[in-house]
Design a protein around this motif. Structure first.
Motif, PDB file in Angstrom:
ATOM      1  N   PHE A 138     -46.205 105.337  97.882  1.00 45.96           N
ATOM      2  CA  PHE A 138     -45.338 104.305  98.447  1.00 45.96           C
ATOM      3  C   PHE A 138     -45.379 104.465  99.963  1.00 45.96           C
ATOM      4  N   ASP A 139     -45.664 103.377 100.657  1.00 48.11           N
ATOM      5  CA  ASP A 139     -45.786 103.392 102.109  1.00 48.11           C
ATOM      6  C   ASP A 139     -44.534 102.762 102.708  1.00 48.11           C
ATOM      7  N   LEU A 140     -43.792 103.534 103.497  1.00 52.30           N
ATOM      8  CA  LEU A 140     -42.518 103.092 104.050  1.00 52.30           C
ATOM      9  C   LEU A 140     -42.599 103.076 105.565  1.00 52.30           C
ATOM     10  N   ASP A 141     -42.623 101.871 106.152  1.00 50.33           N
ATOM     11  CA  ASP A 141     -42.629 101.706 107.592  1.00 50.33           C
ATOM     12  C   ASP A 141     -41.432 100.861 108.004  1.00 50.33           C
ATOM     13  N   PRO A 142     -40.866 101.119 109.184  1.00 45.53           N
ATOM     14  CA  PRO A 142     -39.740 100.294 109.635  1.00 45.53           C
ATOM     15  C   PRO A 142     -40.173  98.849 109.848  1.00 45.53           C
ATOM     16  N   ARG A 152     -35.892 106.816 106.475  1.00 47.33           N
ATOM     17  CA  ARG A 152     -35.294 107.966 105.783  1.00 47.33           C
ATOM     18  C   ARG A 152     -34.410 107.497 104.625  1.00 47.33           C
ATOM     19  N   GLU A 153     -33.583 106.493 104.880  1.00 47.52           N
ATOM     20  CA  GLU A 153     -32.691 105.981 103.846  1.00 47.52           C
ATOM     21  C   GLU A 153     -33.489 105.431 102.665  1.00 47.52           C
ATOM     22  N   ALA A 154     -34.546 104.672 102.945  1.00 47.12           N
ATOM     23  CA  ALA A 154     -35.365 104.116 101.867  1.00 47.12           C
ATOM     24  C   ALA A 154     -36.046 105.215 101.068  1.00 47.12           C
ATOM     25  N   ALA A 155     -36.524 106.245 101.753  1.00 43.69           N
ATOM     26  CA  ALA A 155     -37.181 107.355 101.059  1.00 43.69           C
ATOM     27  C   ALA A 155     -36.222 108.073 100.126  1.00 43.69           C
ATOM     28  N   LEU A 156     -34.982 108.281 100.571  1.00 42.69           N
ATOM     29  CA  LEU A 156     -34.003 108.958  99.732  1.00 42.69           C
ATOM     30  C   LEU A 156     -33.660 108.115  98.504  1.00 42.69           C
ATOM     31  N   LEU A 157     -33.493 106.812  98.688  1.00 45.10           N
ATOM     32  CA  LEU A 157     -33.201 105.926  97.557  1.00 45.10           C
ATOM     33  C   LEU A 157     -34.366 105.918  96.571  1.00 45.10           C
ATOM     34  N   LEU A 161     -34.533 107.377  92.631  1.00 50.55           N
ATOM     35  CA  LEU A 161     -34.973 106.562  91.497  1.00 50.55           C
ATOM     36  C   LEU A 161     -36.123 107.240  90.759  1.00 50.55           C
ATOM     37  N   LEU A 162     -37.071 107.796  91.487  1.00 49.46           N
ATOM     38  CA  LEU A 162     -38.181 108.491  90.840  1.00 49.46           C
ATOM     39  C   LEU A 162     -37.695 109.713  90.079  1.00 49.46           C
ATOM     40  N   ASP A 163     -36.694 110.403  90.605  1.00 50.82           N
ATOM     41  CA  ASP A 163     -36.071 111.511  89.873  1.00 50.82           C
ATOM     42  C   ASP A 163     -35.511 111.007  88.536  1.00 50.82           C
ATOM     43  N   GLU A 164     -34.849 109.860  88.580  1.00 51.38           N
ATOM     44  CA  GLU A 164     -34.261 109.323  87.360  1.00 51.38           C
ATOM     45  C   GLU A 164     -35.340 108.956  86.353  1.00 51.38           C
ATOM     46  N   LEU A 165     -36.492 108.552  86.864  1.00 51.06           N
ATOM     47  CA  LEU A 165     -37.623 108.246  85.978  1.00 51.06           C
ATOM     48  C   LEU A 165     -38.380 109.512  85.581  1.00 51.06           C
ATOM     49  N   ARG A 166     -37.931 110.646  86.100  1.00 46.93           N
ATOM     50  CA  ARG A 166     -38.518 111.968  85.827  1.00 46.93           C
ATOM     51  C   ARG A 166     -39.967 112.059  86.305  1.00 46.93           C
ATOM     52  N   LEU A 167     -40.177 111.528  87.501  1.00 47.97           N
ATOM     53  CA  LEU A 167     -41.451 111.664  88.194  1.00 47.97           C
ATOM     54  C   LEU A 167     -41.227 112.466  89.465  1.00 47.97           C
ATOM     55  N   ARG A 168     -42.022 113.508  89.649  1.00 46.73           N
ATOM     56  CA  ARG A 168     -41.940 114.280  90.876  1.00 46.73           C
ATOM     57  C   ARG A 168     -42.476 113.457  92.038  1.00 46.73           C
ATOM     58  N   SER A 169     -41.912 113.662  93.205  1.00 49.51           N
ATOM     59  CA  SER A 169     -42.379 112.960  94.389  1.00 49.51           C
ATOM     60  C   SER A 169     -42.198 113.856  95.600  1.00 49.51           C
ATOM     61  N   ALA A 170     -42.973 113.570  96.646  1.00 55.99           N
ATOM     62  CA  ALA A 170     -42.923 114.399  97.849  1.00 55.99           C
ATOM     63  C   ALA A 170     -43.122 113.511  99.071  1.00 55.99           C
ATOM     64  N   PRO A 171     -42.301 113.698 100.113  1.00 59.60           N
ATOM     65  CA  PRO A 171     -42.449 112.893 101.327  1.00 59.60           C
ATOM     66  C   PRO A 171     -43.449 113.495 102.307  1.00 59.60           C
ATOM     67  N   MET A 172     -44.023 112.605 103.129  1.00 57.11           N
ATOM     68  CA  MET A 172     -44.963 113.024 104.170  1.00 57.11           C
ATOM     69  C   MET A 172     -44.788 112.107 105.374  1.00 57.11           C
ATOM     70  N   THR A 173     -44.608 112.689 106.544  1.00 52.27           N
ATOM     71  CA  THR A 173     -44.639 111.878 107.755  1.00 52.27           C
ATOM     72  C   THR A 173     -46.066 111.363 107.938  1.00 52.27           C
ATOM     73  N   THR A 174     -46.207 110.135 108.411  1.00 48.79           N
ATOM     74  CA  THR A 174     -47.552 109.566 108.544  1.00 48.79           C
ATOM     75  C   THR A 174     -48.195 109.861 109.886  1.00 48.79           C
ATOM     76  N   GLY A 178     -43.939 105.752 109.969  1.00 45.45           N
ATOM     77  CA  GLY A 178     -43.054 105.922 108.831  1.00 45.45           C
ATOM     78  C   GLY A 178     -43.365 107.120 107.969  1.00 45.45           C
ATOM     79  N   LEU A 179     -43.154 106.923 106.669  1.00 45.07           N
ATOM     80  CA  LEU A 179     -43.344 107.972 105.669  1.00 45.07           C
ATOM     81  C   LEU A 179     -44.202 107.458 104.525  1.00 45.07           C
ATOM     82  N   HIS A 180     -44.902 108.368 103.881  1.00 44.75           N
ATOM     83  CA  HIS A 180     -45.482 108.129 102.565  1.00 44.75           C
ATOM     84  C   HIS A 180     -44.693 108.956 101.558  1.00 44.75           C
ATOM     85  N   LEU A 181     -44.433 108.358 100.413  1.00 44.33           N
ATOM     86  CA  LEU A 181     -43.864 109.091  99.290  1.00 44.33           C
ATOM     87  C   LEU A 181     -44.963 109.197  98.253  1.00 44.33           C
ATOM     88  N   VAL A 182     -45.377 110.431  97.948  1.00 43.42           N
ATOM     89  CA  VAL A 182     -46.539 110.671  97.093  1.00 43.42           C
ATOM     90  C   VAL A 182     -46.079 111.181  95.731  1.00 43.42           C
TER      91      VAL A 182
END
Length: 320
Positions: A138-142, A152-157, A161-174, A178-182
């Motif tokens: 997921f690519d998150l840019d302002p 940051r707020e979008a990444a946390l939300l 949600l991915l936690d609730e779907l039981r999928l691991r995820s990890a953030p990365m500054t680009t 913005g951020l990538h959520l992998v």
């Protein structure tokens, strides 16, 4: 001075670095610029942490032979003059095939730096199964400017949600804006299935937060809302590799971070540069995560269940 060569050791090979004093990142204010030799030294140092994210993956090479203020070349095909020991993979593309470079060792990474490849962009699948990705991004840019608080707020939300779907995820500054959520996957689904799932997740989150998030493809339809971009999850699409340097002033780096670091109010997309990114790499913020990909089937069924009620996104133990 931008002439001469420098011989460096890279794994089992010795490589000649041509014009190591050539400036790739001009000076800014009181800050000194970075030269090709600095880029080579950085990639040599970060190689133990970066190579696990590159091995077996076709790469697209972003080259800046005259530095970041000069022309940019996006290179897919491996040039004939590259050494025979460079690993290559031929993949199908519309209208034919392309022979991509694969970086499996430090010598290849150093050679790329010598070629003024500032940024390697990787496929989300491996050469053995090019149609089946083992990463979802997921690519998150302002929406405008540098509103990293919205990122940051979008990444946390999205992470909740991915936690609730039981999928691991990890953030990365680009290293850019913005951020990538992998999300690591088990590689059993094809790109159409993965991108379809990513779009469903993004749509669900945007519907829950319509004033802050959007999946509108047209910029004019987004307003000030942050765009949840899933378009990188397609065959032959690429994403910036972890620990890759970006062609931006100051030589910022795309850096994996922990969820705790995302809470740092001083964090932004260009927090780390080639001067200190190796220190962050040594903390191993994604420890053990990328080798534990999961199937999307169960997550898709959980997402279908959420569509019948308002999402609350509680945190769930990722080891469930």
């Amino acid at each position: 001075m931008t002439t001469g060569t420098l011989t460096v050791r890279a794994g089992r090979r010795s490589l000649d670095i041509h014009r190591p004093d050539k400036v790739l990142f001009p000076s800014e204010g009181d800050g000194g610029g970075y030269r090709k030799g600095d880029l080579v030294a950085y990639y040599r140092a970060v190689a133990p942490f970066m190579l696990p994210h590159l091995r077996g993956r076709p790469l697209m090479l972003e080259r800046h032979p005259d530095g970041i203020d000069g022309p940019r070349f996006m290179q897919k095909n491996v040039p004939e003059h590259y050494p025979d020991w460079i690993k290559r993979v031929e993949v199908s593309k519309e209208g034919g095939t392309v022979t991509h470079l694969v970086c499996d060792d430090v010598a290849t990474l150093v050679l790329l730096a010598d070629q003024a490849c500032i940024t390697p962009h990787r496929w989300l699948s491996r050469s053995g199964q090019p149609h089946r990705p083992d990463r979802l991004v997921f690519d998150l840019d302002p929406s405008a400017g540098d509103d990293f608080a919205a990122v940051r707020e979008a990444a946390l939300l999205l992470g909740e949600l991915l936690d609730e779907l039981r999928l691991r995820s990890a953030p990365m500054t680009t290293g850019s804006r913005g951020l990538h959520l992998v999300v690591p996957l088990d590689g059993h689904q094809d790109f159409d299935e993965v991108r379809g799932f990513a779009k469903d997740v993004a749509d669900h989150l945007a519907e829950a937060h319509p004033d802050r998030l959007t999946t509108a493809a047209r910029k004019k339809d987004r307003g000030e809302r942050l765009y949840l971009d899933v378009q990188r999850n397609g065959y032959a699409q690429t994403a910036v590799a972890p620990f890759a340097v970006r062609a931006k002033p100051g030589a910022p780096v795309a850096v994996p971070i922990s969820w705790d670091q995302l809470d740092d109010p001083d964090l932004d997309a260009r927090r780390w540069t080639i001067a200190d990114a190796v220190e962050q790499a040594r903390t191993d913020p994604w420890a053990g995560l990328m080798g534990r990909g999961r199937a999307l089937g169960p997550a898709a069924r959980r997402l279908d269940g959420l569509r019948t009620r308002r999402p609350t996104h509680p945190k769930i133990d990722q080891d469930d």
